[in-house]
Design an enzyme around this catalytic site. Sequence first.
Site, PDB file in Angstrom:
ATOM      1  N   GLY A  97       0.814  -1.209   0.000  1.00 19.28           N
ATOM      2  CA  GLY A  97       0.000   0.000   0.000  1.00 19.28           C
ATOM      3  C   GLY A  97       0.849   1.261   0.000  1.00 19.28           C
ATOM      4  N   ASP A  98       1.939   1.232   0.751  1.00 17.82           N
ATOM      5  CA  ASP A  98       2.864   2.373   0.774  1.00 17.82           C
ATOM      6  C   ASP A  98       3.519   2.562  -0.592  1.00 17.82           C
ATOM      7  OD1 ASP A  98       2.318   2.403   3.555  1.00 17.82           O
ATOM      8  OD2 ASP A  98       3.921   0.944   3.883  1.00 17.82           O
TER       9      ASP A  98
END
Length: 307
Positions: free
Chosen positions: A249-250
């Site tokens: 997600g990052d």
Amino acid sequence: MIYTLTANPSLDYIVRVKNLEIGETNRAYETEIFAGGKGFNVSSVLSALGYDSIASGFTAGFSGAELERLLEARSFKKDFIPCSGRTRINVKLKAQEETEINGTGIEIDDAQVEELFDHYKAIADGDVLILSGSIPGCLDKDFYARILDSQKDKDVLFIVDASGELLAKSLPCHPFLVKPNQAEIEELLGIKIHDDDELIAAGRKLQEAGASNVLISRGAKGAMLIGEDGAIYEAGCPQGKLVNSVGSGDSMVAGFVAGWIDTHSLEEAFVQGIYCGSATAFCADLAQKEDIDALKASSPITVCRTA
């Protein structure tokens, strides 16, 4: 310049056992320690894509010193604010099933918060500020909103990757991008989402509350972007073997930001975000540029755009 904040970093202690027996002495066959922190992950992938950033974070004690040591090899600039106590240690126990025990956050006093705000006085028009992940329990849930409000007189691109009240209180500050997943949206709005139409409607509510663009990560289903241009962008994930979803997600956030800076196209930024998030999911660690480029070459992404 791009600024990232990891307010609640950790040492992630990975412990692997063949067969966990509760109440008994278990022996690990493998252990590893990693530097944990969503903002650090974003800065790492931005660096792989050729973008400089300054990563801020609060650290404390022997575990904070080890965190800083582990981050030395990463090529982004570091801006650590020392605190008392110790940086939390999260235990990731991998056996028949995966169990996580997250430590408590460090104690941050008003002087250290003000030190961060002083550092952020250097943020200028045209810069990007990315606030990622949770905050220690000693900080109020308006912490991110206070940071964004302190920059309101500047032309700064705000990105918020958070959940719950921390995200809710940030929305009136009009972040350019927020990146929840479906479960986080359901929790935030107190609803259950059953289909894509309901997911889009929920994303629109986040826009009505202040977000310009809502990037919804959907795991193996891919992602959806509810754009400030009124369009809905949907795409599946490239094909590959899931190795480790930590940091994906990052990586998606980093890819989206890099894509936007490169092209100022929501669709191109969306695609770059998916490639970066997927590449990390297919790697043992955060994706490098060669991993991302290889995935682009082997797995074209088709975007469905609707008005």
